[in-house]
Design an enzyme around this catalytic site. Sequence first.
Site, PDB file in Angstrom:
ATOM      1  N   GLU A  67      10.273   2.891  -0.306  1.00  0.00           N
ATOM      2  CA  GLU A  67       9.879   2.985  -1.713  1.00  0.00           C
ATOM      3  C   GLU A  67      10.616   4.097  -2.452  1.00  0.00           C
ATOM      4  O   GLU A  67      10.861   3.989  -3.655  1.00  0.00           O
ATOM      5  CB  GLU A  67       8.368   3.198  -1.831  1.00  0.00           C
ATOM      6  CG  GLU A  67       7.537   1.978  -1.439  1.00  0.00           C
ATOM      7  CD  GLU A  67       7.197   1.913   0.039  1.00  0.00           C
ATOM      8  OE1 GLU A  67       6.453   0.999   0.449  1.00  0.00           O
ATOM      9  OE2 GLU A  67       7.685   2.795   0.806  1.00  0.00           O
ATOM     10  N   PHE A 129      -8.839   1.382   3.585  1.00  0.00           N
ATOM     11  CA  PHE A 129      -7.515   1.301   4.176  1.00  0.00           C
ATOM     12  C   PHE A 129      -6.442   1.330   3.088  1.00  0.00           C
ATOM     13  O   PHE A 129      -6.478   0.564   2.141  1.00  0.00           O
ATOM     14  CB  PHE A 129      -7.389   0.019   5.001  1.00  0.00           C
ATOM     15  CG  PHE A 129      -6.028  -0.179   5.608  1.00  0.00           C
ATOM     16  CD1 PHE A 129      -5.560   0.677   6.589  1.00  0.00           C
ATOM     17  CD2 PHE A 129      -5.200  -1.213   5.179  1.00  0.00           C
ATOM     18  CE1 PHE A 129      -4.296   0.509   7.144  1.00  0.00           C
ATOM     19  CE2 PHE A 129      -3.942  -1.401   5.736  1.00  0.00           C
ATOM     20  CZ  PHE A 129      -3.490  -0.534   6.718  1.00  0.00           C
ATOM     21  N   GLN A 130      -5.485   2.250   3.219  1.00  0.00           N
ATOM     22  CA  GLN A 130      -4.381   2.447   2.285  1.00  0.00           C
ATOM     23  C   GLN A 130      -4.855   2.734   0.853  1.00  0.00           C
ATOM     24  O   GLN A 130      -4.176   2.415  -0.121  1.00  0.00           O
ATOM     25  CB  GLN A 130      -3.412   1.253   2.301  1.00  0.00           C
ATOM     26  CG  GLN A 130      -2.654   1.145   3.616  1.00  0.00           C
ATOM     27  CD  GLN A 130      -1.506   0.160   3.570  1.00  0.00           C
ATOM     28  OE1 GLN A 130      -1.525  -0.810   2.821  1.00  0.00           O
ATOM     29  NE2 GLN A 130      -0.483   0.395   4.386  1.00  0.00           N
ATOM     30  N   LYS A 179      -6.521  -4.660  -6.743  1.00  0.00           N
ATOM     31  CA  LYS A 179      -6.229  -6.004  -6.254  1.00  0.00           C
ATOM     32  C   LYS A 179      -7.083  -7.054  -6.957  1.00  0.00           C
ATOM     33  O   LYS A 179      -6.613  -8.164  -7.257  1.00  0.00           O
ATOM     34  CB  LYS A 179      -6.422  -6.066  -4.738  1.00  0.00           C
ATOM     35  CG  LYS A 179      -5.833  -7.315  -4.091  1.00  0.00           C
ATOM     36  CD  LYS A 179      -5.785  -7.186  -2.570  1.00  0.00           C
ATOM     37  CE  LYS A 179      -5.089  -8.384  -1.941  1.00  0.00           C
ATOM     38  NZ  LYS A 179      -5.011  -8.249  -0.452  1.00  0.00           N
ATOM     39  N   MET A 493      25.656  23.683   0.630  1.00  0.00           N
ATOM     40  CA  MET A 493      25.265  24.638  -0.396  1.00  0.00           C
ATOM     41  C   MET A 493      24.384  25.732   0.178  1.00  0.00           C
ATOM     42  O   MET A 493      24.520  26.908  -0.178  1.00  0.00           O
ATOM     43  CB  MET A 493      24.556  23.921  -1.551  1.00  0.00           C
ATOM     44  CG  MET A 493      24.297  24.816  -2.753  1.00  0.00           C
ATOM     45  SD  MET A 493      25.812  25.553  -3.434  1.00  0.00           S
ATOM     46  CE  MET A 493      26.428  24.187  -4.411  1.00  0.00           C
TER      47      MET A 493
END
Length: 582
Positions: A67, A129-130, A179, A493
């Site tokens: 993602e 969940f999630q 959902k 760097m």
Amino acid sequence: MKTLELPLEEKTNSKTIKTTGSIAVIDALLSEQTDTIFGYPGGAIMPLYDALYDFKNRLNHILVRHEQGAIHAAQGYARVSGKTGVVFATSGPGATNLVTGLADAMIDSTPLVCITGQVYAHLLGTDAFQETDIINITSPITKWNHQVTDANEIPEALAKAFFIAKSGRPGPVLIDITKNAQLQLFDYNGYQPCIQVSGYRAKPTVRMEYIEKAAALINQAKKPFVIFGQGVLLGQAEKEFKAFIEKGGFPAAWTIMGMSAIPTDHPLGVGMLGMHGNYGPNYLTNECDVLIAIGMRFDDRVTGRLDKYAKQAQIIHLDIDPAEIDKNIPTTVSVWGDCKETLPLLTHLIEEKTHPEWLAEFEIKRAKETTVVIEKDLHPTEGGLTMGEVIQVLNELTLGDAVIVTDVGQHQMVSCRYAKQNTPRSNITSGGLGTMGYALPAAIGAKFGAPERQVVAIMGDGGAQMNIQELGTIMQFKPNIKILILNNSFLGMVRQWQELFHERRYSFTDIQSPDFVQVAKGYKINGKHVTKREELRESLKQMLDYPSTFVLEIAVIQEDNVFPMVMQGKGVAEIILSKEEI
């Protein structure tokens, strides 16, 4: 339901239909002229992906491998195209994986609409969940965010999201849709774009008295100096800006994010500002009498120590975001507004002038920098390959017409210092946040945003490994980008700072990397190694001419430093050209 033709306003029958929240989302995207989505499916966003299935011929969905890759790709797409990038992600880890990209887009003013799935509304707050509270997580790093729990809210929420993301000072917006709202049937009256939001002033009214005060100051100036940032590009004001500096004969220097608003070889362009910018524009900031800042925010990398910054100058600041005016540097005259509107008004009032003696001072500083730094970087006669000479040969082959997408580190500073650019929106980089791993996915997005242009991703060996999985996205969707890995076997760097300020105590900056060409071959992408100067030009030409994506890994000097440099805690006039000056 799945055979519905969208957008709804194109239909000639009844304006009210029964449809799902997911279909309403698709209609919003089509109505907003979205053509590409970057995303990754999951359980909580599955209904939206199911709806997308029937619109694959109208919406191009790019399945990334992470993602974070999705949001950086959307950033690259938005930056090069001027459109709003769109991202899909599921709940929980899918949504939290967007956080770095949201912060990056927020500080770099990149317009994005991120749509995340969420658990069913009745499960909110139960640690389902999630389930993650993505609204509270992302509130500080979005221009606006909103959670939708009922499908009836979707049309208005999406309309506001697109309006807020792209208006005024652009930025990222996140819409979190449960959902049940995606699945819910509701009476849909069609999509209406948003034109205003209560309490949000996207486009300020230009006040002529401030334009007149600014013009009066400019007309009296003996040493006027223009510094400009990405606001010129975001406002699509490149022509107006060019007309302004040319009428006034002003030397003009760009921030990293402002680069490419004018061609880098424009006769009034005096180079780049910032910690590793050019010697002249940094040093002479403290000698100008009127400093005209346009579409930039006076960040610390540009100003250095604030109490030593342009104290002798009267400062004019043109910006669309009132929060940036007087935030870091007090102004003499502030001009709040869209520079596409304010610049023509200001140009009309300023006198046509040239400043040859003042411009000559920049040339003198440029000559000194060339002798001490630039010639060594671009035209070394011995030793290993330098990053600068790679960029110089790339310039000769692309003629300054390529989109250059850089990661973060030494190669970024070298690329921004030396890359030639003739066309606006050609410098795509992570400016304010400095996100390693940005370049590869951003280059993918840039190619989808400007398919007709040559896109070259330049990265170090550290950043190349942070989102290397997006080679899988290239393998599947075949954007033709050129990947240039400048490998010095260090986190360059950080190593430079360790050398200069920590007695060369290289604490965990020597990094072992895979054979990038072999890794690319695992993704069915061709590539080549370069270790010798005599191989460089032909190998770069081979990369650019190759008909599909090509990875060119170039071994460069391990202990090389980027100069000039404004050290932390120093003023811009204390810029140094070599480590011997420390």
